[in-house]
Design an enzyme around this catalytic site. Structure first.
Site, PDB file in Angstrom:
ATOM      1  N   ASP A  14     -12.509  11.731  18.927  1.00 58.40           N
ATOM      2  CA  ASP A  14     -12.424  10.734  17.884  1.00 58.40           C
ATOM      3  C   ASP A  14     -11.455   9.895  17.743  1.00 58.40           C
ATOM      4  O   ASP A  14     -10.705  10.440  18.075  1.00 58.40           O
ATOM      5  CB  ASP A  14     -13.377  11.619  16.552  1.00 58.40           C
ATOM      6  CG  ASP A  14     -13.397  10.085  15.499  1.00 58.40           C
ATOM      7  OD1 ASP A  14     -13.927   8.819  16.458  1.00 58.40           O
ATOM      8  OD2 ASP A  14     -13.799   9.911  14.362  1.00 58.40           O
ATOM      9  N   ASP A  16     -10.917   7.371  14.743  1.00 58.57           N
ATOM     10  CA  ASP A  16     -10.903   6.802  13.593  1.00 58.57           C
ATOM     11  C   ASP A  16     -11.130   7.738  12.694  1.00 58.57           C
ATOM     12  O   ASP A  16     -12.011   8.745  12.909  1.00 58.57           O
ATOM     13  CB  ASP A  16     -11.430   5.948  13.308  1.00 58.57           C
ATOM     14  CG  ASP A  16     -12.013   4.156  13.991  1.00 58.57           C
ATOM     15  OD1 ASP A  16     -10.818   4.323  14.383  1.00 58.57           O
ATOM     16  OD2 ASP A  16     -13.156   3.523  14.079  1.00 58.57           O
ATOM     17  N   ASP A 137     -13.480  13.970  12.513  1.00 56.91           N
ATOM     18  CA  ASP A 137     -13.945  13.809  11.384  1.00 56.91           C
ATOM     19  C   ASP A 137     -15.226  13.445  10.401  1.00 56.91           C
ATOM     20  O   ASP A 137     -15.504  13.582   9.202  1.00 56.91           O
ATOM     21  CB  ASP A 137     -12.770  12.596  10.644  1.00 56.91           C
ATOM     22  CG  ASP A 137     -13.517  10.974  11.041  1.00 56.91           C
ATOM     23  OD1 ASP A 137     -13.797  10.450  10.413  1.00 56.91           O
ATOM     24  OD2 ASP A 137     -13.792  10.649  11.896  1.00 56.91           O
TER      25      ASP A 137
END
Length: 172
Positions: A14, A16, A137
């Site tokens: 990912d 961000d 996250d």
């Protein structure tokens, strides 16, 4: 160089809060320009810095050295800016400064389910889902485990620590 680890064929990240400490679609504003002091840092319209977490470039290079296919799967609402940042950010790759995007074979960035990102990566690469590891996250993206992908939720704020994960979870 890391020894005695069987690396997966594909590691997907990912963006961000996994590779960089912000949301590209809400925390920064285009246009982006390279920092005068560090080619790995971008500056947005208001002076906010965009850069990878400190350990990311080394991790990406080690995985590249191990011939692992590297990919991005991001549900950002600003895919244009995510790709622009990866293109403008210059990081050491194989001994010279290159756009960070060159680390990644596939960059899948658009709003929606990570399942769709992974299906495209699988269809385009031919890599079995069971040979993929995904770092993110957000626990909601654990849904990719239904495809057979190994999911690792990034919990630490400043470090991905992928090499420790691989030592503990992969055979070697």
């Amino acid at each position: 160089m890391v020894k005695n680890i069987e690396f997966p064929k594909c590691v997907v990240f990912d963006l961000d809060y996994t590779l960089w400490p912000l949301w590209i679609d809400t925390h920064v504003t285009a246009p982006f320009k390279p920092s005068k002091n560090d080619p790995g840092v971008l500056i947005d319209k208001y002076g906010t810095e965009i850069c990878f977490y400190s350990d990311i470039t080394g991790i990406l290079q080690e995985l590249r050295n191990q011939k692992v296919t590297l990919c991005v799967a991001s549900r950002t609402c600003a895919p244009k800016y995510a790709k622009q940042a990866l293109n403008l950010m210059k990081v050491p790759i194989d001994g010279s400064l290159k756009p960070a995007i060159e680390f990644f074979t596939y960059v899948k960035a658009w709003p929606g389910s990570k399942m769709d990102h992974f299906k495209e990566i699988h269809n385009e690469s031919g890599i079995d889902y069971r040979e993929m590891v995904f770092f993110d996250d957000e626990s909601r993206n654990r849904e990719v485990e239904r495809l057979g992908v190994t999911f690792l939720e990034k919990i630490k704020k400043n470090s991905l620590n992928i090499l420790s994960f691989l030592k503990n979870h992969m055979h070697g």
